[in-house]
Design a protein around this motif. Structure first.
Motif, PDB file in Angstrom:
ATOM      1  N   LEU A 189       3.531  26.337  37.858  1.00 16.23           N
ATOM      2  CA  LEU A 189       2.921  27.351  38.701  1.00 16.23           C
ATOM      3  C   LEU A 189       2.507  28.549  37.854  1.00 16.23           C
ATOM      4  O   LEU A 189       3.323  29.176  37.196  1.00 16.23           O
ATOM      5  CB  LEU A 189       3.917  27.802  39.787  1.00 16.23           C
ATOM      6  CG  LEU A 189       3.355  28.832  40.779  1.00 16.23           C
ATOM      7  CD1 LEU A 189       2.209  28.228  41.581  1.00 16.23           C
ATOM      8  CD2 LEU A 189       4.439  29.328  41.713  1.00 16.23           C
ATOM      9  N   ASP A 190       1.212  28.837  37.894  1.00 16.25           N
ATOM     10  CA  ASP A 190       0.669  29.941  37.098  1.00 16.25           C
ATOM     11  C   ASP A 190       0.608  31.185  37.992  1.00 16.25           C
ATOM     12  O   ASP A 190      -0.385  31.448  38.658  1.00 16.25           O
ATOM     13  CB  ASP A 190      -0.725  29.520  36.611  1.00 16.25           C
ATOM     14  CG  ASP A 190      -1.494  30.658  35.980  1.00 16.25           C
ATOM     15  OD1 ASP A 190      -0.880  31.677  35.627  1.00 16.25           O
ATOM     16  OD2 ASP A 190      -2.719  30.508  35.842  1.00 16.25           O
ATOM     17  N   THR A 191       1.717  31.919  37.996  1.00 15.99           N
ATOM     18  CA  THR A 191       1.825  33.058  38.924  1.00 15.99           C
ATOM     19  C   THR A 191       0.799  34.155  38.653  1.00 15.99           C
ATOM     20  O   THR A 191       0.243  34.725  39.592  1.00 15.99           O
ATOM     21  CB  THR A 191       3.237  33.678  38.846  1.00 15.99           C
ATOM     22  OG1 THR A 191       3.572  33.871  37.478  1.00 15.99           O
ATOM     23  CG2 THR A 191       4.260  32.769  39.486  1.00 15.99           C
ATOM     24  N   GLN A 192       0.526  34.433  37.377  1.00 11.65           N
ATOM     25  CA  GLN A 192      -0.477  35.453  37.047  1.00 11.65           C
ATOM     26  C   GLN A 192      -1.854  35.023  37.533  1.00 11.65           C
ATOM     27  O   GLN A 192      -2.598  35.804  38.119  1.00 11.65           O
ATOM     28  CB  GLN A 192      -0.537  35.664  35.533  1.00 11.65           C
ATOM     29  CG  GLN A 192       0.475  36.616  34.986  1.00 11.65           C
ATOM     30  CD  GLN A 192       0.165  36.913  33.515  1.00 11.65           C
ATOM     31  OE1 GLN A 192      -0.594  37.827  33.195  1.00 11.65           O
ATOM     32  NE2 GLN A 192       0.736  36.118  32.643  1.00 11.65           N
ATOM     33  N   GLY A 193      -2.183  33.751  37.272  1.00 17.48           N
ATOM     34  CA  GLY A 193      -3.477  33.223  37.693  1.00 17.48           C
ATOM     35  C   GLY A 193      -3.630  33.291  39.200  1.00 17.48           C
ATOM     36  O   GLY A 193      -4.673  33.677  39.730  1.00 17.48           O
ATOM     37  N   ARG A 194      -2.553  32.937  39.904  1.00 15.11           N
ATOM     38  CA  ARG A 194      -2.555  32.984  41.363  1.00 15.11           C
ATOM     39  C   ARG A 194      -2.827  34.396  41.875  1.00 15.11           C
ATOM     40  O   ARG A 194      -3.588  34.614  42.820  1.00 15.11           O
ATOM     41  CB  ARG A 194      -1.207  32.513  41.918  1.00 15.11           C
ATOM     42  CG  ARG A 194      -1.072  31.028  42.003  1.00 15.11           C
ATOM     43  CD  ARG A 194      -2.010  30.464  43.074  1.00 15.11           C
ATOM     44  NE  ARG A 194      -1.714  29.069  43.301  1.00 15.11           N
ATOM     45  CZ  ARG A 194      -0.718  28.642  44.074  1.00 15.11           C
ATOM     46  NH1 ARG A 194       0.030  29.501  44.726  1.00 15.11           N
ATOM     47  NH2 ARG A 194      -0.501  27.356  44.211  1.00 15.11           N
ATOM     48  N   ALA A 195      -2.170  35.362  41.251  1.00 13.27           N
ATOM     49  CA  ALA A 195      -2.327  36.757  41.656  1.00 13.27           C
ATOM     50  C   ALA A 195      -3.774  37.211  41.461  1.00 13.27           C
ATOM     51  O   ALA A 195      -4.374  37.836  42.345  1.00 13.27           O
ATOM     52  CB  ALA A 195      -1.377  37.643  40.853  1.00 13.27           C
TER      53      ALA A 195
END
Lengths: 82, 82
Positions: B18-24
């Motif tokens: 899960l790419d949390t920065q990308g998601r944000a």
């Protein structure tokens, strides 16, 4: 008809700005005896946008990069169509 | 005689992670009405090393990338001679 375009955005600290992350990497590597001259650390964003033309998609990516991905006061960015 | 070689190292989260920065970034841009499909966020490191040959310098950059710059359990990296 809108198509998808993917851009690679590289964001780097300006040369005049102290790159603390780069310094940390550089010093750690030197301490470990690696033959490192320098290290600069930035961000890389893979951005997929839609647009009717490449030109339109590029304008969107440009706007997003300067507005959200990079702080142009202290960073520079480079767009590349993938 | 040792020469200097500069490598661009792009570090990205693995697809399964899960790419949390990308998601944000993705969600912020979508909320602002930008025609964004997806965003993935990684790091970019410009690494200058010394070596007697390109091959030797590349081996150093490879070792540094997998050992310090990327966490290969959750990230992949790509080396490019600049």
């Amino acid at each position: 008809m809108a198509k998808e375009f993917t851009f690679g955005v590289t964001v780097m600290p300006r040369k005049e700005v102290l790159d603390t992350q780069g310094r940390a990497v550089e010093e750690t590597l030197k301490r470990e005896g690696e033959p490192v001259v320098s290290a600069r650390v930035g961000r890389y964003v893979e951005l997929k946008v839609t647009g009717t033309t490449v030109k339109e998609a590029e304008a969107t990516a440009q706007k997003i990069s300067s507005g959200l991905l990079a702080n142009t006061l202290i960073e520079t960015f480079e767009l590349k169509l993938l």
